[in-house]
Scaffold this motif. Structure first.
Motif, PDB file in Angstrom:
ATOM      1  N   PRO A 193       0.831  -1.206   0.000  1.00 39.74           N
ATOM      2  CA  PRO A 193       0.000   0.000   0.000  1.00 39.74           C
ATOM      3  C   PRO A 193       0.865   1.255   0.000  1.00 39.74           C
ATOM      4  O   PRO A 193       1.923   1.303   0.617  1.00 39.74           O
ATOM      5  CB  PRO A 193      -0.796  -0.131   1.308  1.00 39.74           C
ATOM      6  N   TYR A 194       0.391   2.241  -0.691  1.00 37.07           N
ATOM      7  CA  TYR A 194       1.137   3.471  -0.904  1.00 37.07           C
ATOM      8  C   TYR A 194       0.654   4.512   0.103  1.00 37.07           C
ATOM      9  O   TYR A 194      -0.401   5.108  -0.050  1.00 37.07           O
ATOM     10  CB  TYR A 194       0.895   3.915  -2.347  1.00 37.07           C
ATOM     11  N   ARG A 195       1.406   4.687   1.166  1.00 37.09           N
ATOM     12  CA  ARG A 195       1.045   5.661   2.198  1.00 37.09           C
ATOM     13  C   ARG A 195       1.782   6.971   1.913  1.00 37.09           C
ATOM     14  O   ARG A 195       2.959   6.958   1.564  1.00 37.09           O
ATOM     15  CB  ARG A 195       1.412   5.141   3.579  1.00 37.09           C
ATOM     16  N   TYR A 196       1.100   8.088   2.099  1.00 43.33           N
ATOM     17  CA  TYR A 196       1.756   9.349   1.768  1.00 43.33           C
ATOM     18  C   TYR A 196       1.128  10.513   2.530  1.00 43.33           C
ATOM     19  O   TYR A 196       0.027  10.418   3.081  1.00 43.33           O
ATOM     20  CB  TYR A 196       1.667   9.631   0.259  1.00 43.33           C
ATOM     21  N   ILE A 197       1.866  11.610   2.554  1.00 41.98           N
ATOM     22  CA  ILE A 197       1.307  12.891   2.946  1.00 41.98           C
ATOM     23  C   ILE A 197       1.431  13.822   1.748  1.00 41.98           C
ATOM     24  O   ILE A 197       2.310  13.658   0.901  1.00 41.98           O
ATOM     25  CB  ILE A 197       1.992  13.499   4.189  1.00 41.98           C
ATOM     26  N   GLU A 198       0.536  14.789   1.681  1.00 43.08           N
ATOM     27  CA  GLU A 198       0.492  15.699   0.538  1.00 43.08           C
ATOM     28  C   GLU A 198       0.750  17.121   1.013  1.00 43.08           C
ATOM     29  O   GLU A 198       0.254  17.535   2.066  1.00 43.08           O
ATOM     30  CB  GLU A 198      -0.880  15.608  -0.125  1.00 43.08           C
ATOM     31  N   LEU A 199       1.510  17.856   0.224  1.00 38.74           N
ATOM     32  CA  LEU A 199       1.788  19.260   0.507  1.00 38.74           C
ATOM     33  C   LEU A 199       1.492  20.087  -0.740  1.00 38.74           C
ATOM     34  O   LEU A 199       1.824  19.674  -1.854  1.00 38.74           O
ATOM     35  CB  LEU A 199       3.253  19.477   0.887  1.00 38.74           C
ATOM     36  N   ALA A 200       0.893  21.251  -0.572  1.00 38.86           N
ATOM     37  CA  ALA A 200       0.750  22.222  -1.656  1.00 38.86           C
ATOM     38  C   ALA A 200       1.690  23.373  -1.332  1.00 38.86           C
ATOM     39  O   ALA A 200       1.574  24.007  -0.273  1.00 38.86           O
ATOM     40  CB  ALA A 200      -0.688  22.710  -1.770  1.00 38.86           C
ATOM     41  N   ILE A 201       2.624  23.655  -2.236  1.00 35.02           N
ATOM     42  CA  ILE A 201       3.697  24.612  -1.952  1.00 35.02           C
ATOM     43  C   ILE A 201       3.721  25.695  -3.017  1.00 35.02           C
ATOM     44  O   ILE A 201       3.646  25.409  -4.216  1.00 35.02           O
ATOM     45  CB  ILE A 201       5.056  23.889  -1.871  1.00 35.02           C
ATOM     46  N   GLN A 202       3.822  26.926  -2.549  1.00 37.34           N
ATOM     47  CA  GLN A 202       3.880  28.073  -3.448  1.00 37.34           C
ATOM     48  C   GLN A 202       5.325  28.524  -3.626  1.00 37.34           C
ATOM     49  O   GLN A 202       6.097  28.553  -2.661  1.00 37.34           O
ATOM     50  CB  GLN A 202       3.042  29.220  -2.887  1.00 37.34           C
ATOM     51  N   PHE A 203       5.670  28.869  -4.852  1.00 37.19           N
ATOM     52  CA  PHE A 203       7.021  29.328  -5.137  1.00 37.19           C
ATOM     53  C   PHE A 203       7.326  30.598  -4.353  1.00 37.19           C
ATOM     54  O   PHE A 203       6.537  31.541  -4.345  1.00 37.19           O
ATOM     55  CB  PHE A 203       7.184  29.594  -6.632  1.00 37.19           C
ATOM     56  N   SER A 204       8.454  30.602  -3.671  1.00 34.69           N
ATOM     57  CA  SER A 204       8.865  31.759  -2.877  1.00 34.69           C
ATOM     58  C   SER A 204      10.383  31.826  -2.919  1.00 34.69           C
ATOM     59  O   SER A 204      11.066  31.160  -2.136  1.00 34.69           O
ATOM     60  CB  SER A 204       8.362  31.614  -1.435  1.00 34.69           C
ATOM     61  N   PRO A 205      10.944  32.611  -3.834  1.00 36.13           N
ATOM     62  CA  PRO A 205      12.397  32.620  -4.008  1.00 36.13           C
ATOM     63  C   PRO A 205      13.158  33.084  -2.778  1.00 36.13           C
ATOM     64  O   PRO A 205      14.320  32.711  -2.594  1.00 36.13           O
ATOM     65  CB  PRO A 205      12.600  33.580  -5.191  1.00 36.13           C
ATOM     66  N   GLN A 206      12.504  33.862  -1.892  1.00 38.82           N
ATOM     67  CA  GLN A 206      13.173  34.314  -0.688  1.00 38.82           C
ATOM     68  C   GLN A 206      13.139  33.273   0.422  1.00 38.82           C
ATOM     69  O   GLN A 206      13.737  33.468   1.477  1.00 38.82           O
ATOM     70  CB  GLN A 206      12.565  35.633  -0.186  1.00 38.82           C
ATOM     71  N   ASN A 207      12.438  32.174   0.194  1.00 40.18           N
ATOM     72  CA  ASN A 207      12.336  31.074   1.161  1.00 40.18           C
ATOM     73  C   ASN A 207      13.145  29.903   0.613  1.00 40.18           C
ATOM     74  O   ASN A 207      12.676  29.192  -0.287  1.00 40.18           O
ATOM     75  CB  ASN A 207      10.863  30.690   1.334  1.00 40.18           C
ATOM     76  N   PRO A 208      14.364  29.674   1.107  1.00 41.91           N
ATOM     77  CA  PRO A 208      15.236  28.657   0.498  1.00 41.91           C
ATOM     78  C   PRO A 208      14.618  27.265   0.382  1.00 41.91           C
ATOM     79  O   PRO A 208      14.759  26.624  -0.673  1.00 41.91           O
ATOM     80  CB  PRO A 208      16.477  28.673   1.398  1.00 41.91           C
ATOM     81  N   PRO A 209      13.909  26.730   1.403  1.00 38.21           N
ATOM     82  CA  PRO A 209      13.312  25.403   1.222  1.00 38.21           C
ATOM     83  C   PRO A 209      12.262  25.379   0.109  1.00 38.21           C
ATOM     84  O   PRO A 209      12.193  24.419  -0.665  1.00 38.21           O
ATOM     85  CB  PRO A 209      12.688  25.096   2.589  1.00 38.21           C
ATOM     86  N   ALA A 210      11.428  26.437   0.014  1.00 37.81           N
ATOM     87  CA  ALA A 210      10.427  26.489  -1.050  1.00 37.81           C
ATOM     88  C   ALA A 210      11.092  26.636  -2.409  1.00 37.81           C
ATOM     89  O   ALA A 210      10.660  26.029  -3.396  1.00 37.81           O
ATOM     90  CB  ALA A 210       9.455  27.639  -0.801  1.00 37.81           C
ATOM     91  N   ALA A 211      12.145  27.440  -2.471  1.00 34.70           N
ATOM     92  CA  ALA A 211      12.867  27.592  -3.734  1.00 34.70           C
ATOM     93  C   ALA A 211      13.470  26.263  -4.170  1.00 34.70           C
ATOM     94  O   ALA A 211      13.445  25.913  -5.362  1.00 34.70           O
ATOM     95  CB  ALA A 211      13.950  28.655  -3.584  1.00 34.70           C
ATOM     96  N   TYR A 212      13.995  25.502  -3.215  1.00 32.59           N
ATOM     97  CA  TYR A 212      14.559  24.186  -3.535  1.00 32.59           C
ATOM     98  C   TYR A 212      13.504  23.283  -4.158  1.00 32.59           C
ATOM     99  O   TYR A 212      13.764  22.562  -5.131  1.00 32.59           O
ATOM    100  CB  TYR A 212      15.136  23.537  -2.284  1.00 32.59           C
ATOM    101  N   LEU A 213      12.291  23.328  -3.624  1.00 34.65           N
ATOM    102  CA  LEU A 213      11.223  22.449  -4.099  1.00 34.65           C
ATOM    103  C   LEU A 213      10.646  22.883  -5.443  1.00 34.65           C
ATOM    104  O   LEU A 213       9.745  22.236  -5.962  1.00 34.65           O
ATOM    105  CB  LEU A 213      10.128  22.346  -3.039  1.00 34.65           C
ATOM    106  N   PHE A 214      11.182  23.957  -6.005  1.00 37.92           N
ATOM    107  CA  PHE A 214      10.810  24.360  -7.366  1.00 37.92           C
ATOM    108  C   PHE A 214      11.957  24.167  -8.352  1.00 37.92           C
ATOM    109  O   PHE A 214      11.925  24.707  -9.463  1.00 37.92           O
ATOM    110  CB  PHE A 214      10.289  25.797  -7.381  1.00 37.92           C
ATOM    111  N   LEU A 215      12.935  23.349  -7.961  1.00 35.76           N
ATOM    112  CA  LEU A 215      13.903  22.892  -8.948  1.00 35.76           C
ATOM    113  C   LEU A 215      13.166  22.052  -9.990  1.00 35.76           C
ATOM    114  O   LEU A 215      12.037  21.604  -9.751  1.00 35.76           O
ATOM    115  CB  LEU A 215      14.988  22.053  -8.264  1.00 35.76           C
ATOM    116  N   PRO A 216      13.761  21.810 -11.159  1.00 39.76           N
ATOM    117  CA  PRO A 216      13.101  20.945 -12.138  1.00 39.76           C
ATOM    118  C   PRO A 216      12.679  19.618 -11.511  1.00 39.76           C
ATOM    119  O   PRO A 216      13.432  18.996 -10.755  1.00 39.76           O
ATOM    120  CB  PRO A 216      14.178  20.752 -13.200  1.00 39.76           C
ATOM    121  N   SER A 217      11.453  19.187 -11.818  1.00 38.54           N
ATOM    122  CA  SER A 217      10.896  17.984 -11.192  1.00 38.54           C
ATOM    123  C   SER A 217      11.811  16.764 -11.267  1.00 38.54           C
ATOM    124  O   SER A 217      11.924  16.024 -10.280  1.00 38.54           O
ATOM    125  CB  SER A 217       9.530  17.661 -11.804  1.00 38.54           C
ATOM    126  N   PRO A 218      12.476  16.486 -12.404  1.00 43.52           N
ATOM    127  CA  PRO A 218      13.340  15.304 -12.454  1.00 43.52           C
ATOM    128  C   PRO A 218      14.452  15.316 -11.405  1.00 43.52           C
ATOM    129  O   PRO A 218      14.917  14.249 -10.987  1.00 43.52           O
ATOM    130  CB  PRO A 218      13.921  15.345 -13.874  1.00 43.52           C
TER     131      PRO A 218
END
Length: 328
Positions: free
Chosen positions: A99-124
């Motif tokens: 079974p595929y267990r997961y949590i889901e996050l919706a994240i908005q691009f924020s270049p001044q927020n390093p973790p959010a900026a990281y999560l907008f690197l190219p998907s691959p």
């Protein structure tokens, strides 16, 4: 004065002591600036959370990101810990696996927020990589610390009012999914007959177009909310407000435009303006002694609505019945 980090802003909030390793298994681009992430929970990891909680998310060490980002969980808790509630992952060579267990996050691009900026690197570059998360937060349903958590008698709670501005829909989406699931699977006295009102304001993804019927593409979670109501899992009503457009169409009694959005096989009207205090007061109605209000949005919006609901000059709700979280 420098802007506070997520850790500094939430230092007073409860946190789970454990860090969990999860895998970025899916990324969906909702709009050019919003991504939906599924973080798969590997075998051996057990993650539990309450609807409305968030995670401290730590990118991998090689990313050189200074500190974690705070991102709200948008999925229902059961998808993280009850295998029977989860979809089954698929191996092309052997078919269904665990079974595929997961949590889901919706994240908005924020270049001044390093973790959010990281999560907008190219998907691959992100898919199938590991990140670490810690559960935290007290803006939850049912409420944690107020007397309501233990002293609301069955049947005494008649109405839930959810007010979301923009990405403030995130914690409320988890709560709504949880309520819908409870109504369907455990329709006990505590849940039976509760009316849910959802007031959702978001920037119009179509900009200033003058067409009065459009689809729901780009409006985060609108289809899910409509489906919960249309299917009967939630008994209630959605009021949608789209901002950032023009004022050149048919108007409602408040002078706001009346347009339509097609989603989940339904047509949803919306007003082209922001949510106002009178909208929130109207949603509460005569049920202030038997209602809970959850508000999540930018600080100015949140402060305005909380003041209007709880002050003697407003409608005088008990402060313990108005819960809020500010979206920074």
């Amino acid at each position: 004065m420098s802007k506070q980090s997520h850790i500094e802003r939430t230092a007073h909030e409860p946190r789970d002591p454990l860090l969990h390793t999860v895998i970025i298994s899916d990324i969906t681009q909702i709009t050019p600036t919003i991504r939906l992430f599924r973080l798969e929970i590997p075998l051996g990891e057990i993650i539990t959370f309450l609807p409305g909680q968030w995670v401290d998310l730590y990118p991998p060490p090689q990313a050189n990101v200074p500190g974690p980002g705070g991102f709200t969980i948008t999925s229902c808790p059961t998808l993280a810990y009850i295998p029977s509630a989860c979809p089954t992952s698929w191996d092309p060579s052997s078919g269904p696996t665990q079974p595929y267990r997961y949590i889901e996050l919706a994240i908005q691009f924020s270049p001044q927020n390093p973790p959010a900026a990281y999560l907008f690197l190219p998907s691959p570059q992100l898919l199938h990589t590991h990140v670490r998360v810690r559960i935290g937060g007290s803006f939850v349903f049912p409420p944690l610390s107020s007397y309501l958590a233990s002293n609301v008698a069955p049947g005494a709670l008649r109405k839930l009012v959810f007010v979301a501005g923009g990405m403030g829909i995130n914690p409320l989406m988890s709560m709504l999914s949880f309520i819908g699931e409870q109504q369907q699977q455990q329709p006990g006295e505590m849940w039976r007959g509760i009316e849910v009102r959802v007031l959702y304001s978001v920037k119009d993804p179509r900009g200033c177009g003058v067409d009065h019927v459009r689809d729901s593409k780009g409006i985060l979670f609108l289809d899910r909310i409509v489906d919960l109501i249309k299917s009967g899992r939630i008994r209630g009503r959605l009021e949608l407000f789209l901002t950032g457009g023009t004022s050149d169409g048919p108007s409602d009694a408040d002078g706001a435009e009346r347009h339509m959005v097609r989603c989940s096989g339904a047509v949803v009207p919306f007003s082209r303006r922001r949510i106002m205090v009178r909208d929130v007061k109207r949603a509460v109605g005569v049920d202030k002694e038997a209602a809970l209000v959850y508000i999540c949005g930018v600080p100015a919006m949140t402060d305005e609505f909380v003041e209007a609901l709880t002050s003697p000059g407003g409608i005088g709700m008990e402060k313990s019945r108005v819960l809020f979280e500010k979206w920074w």
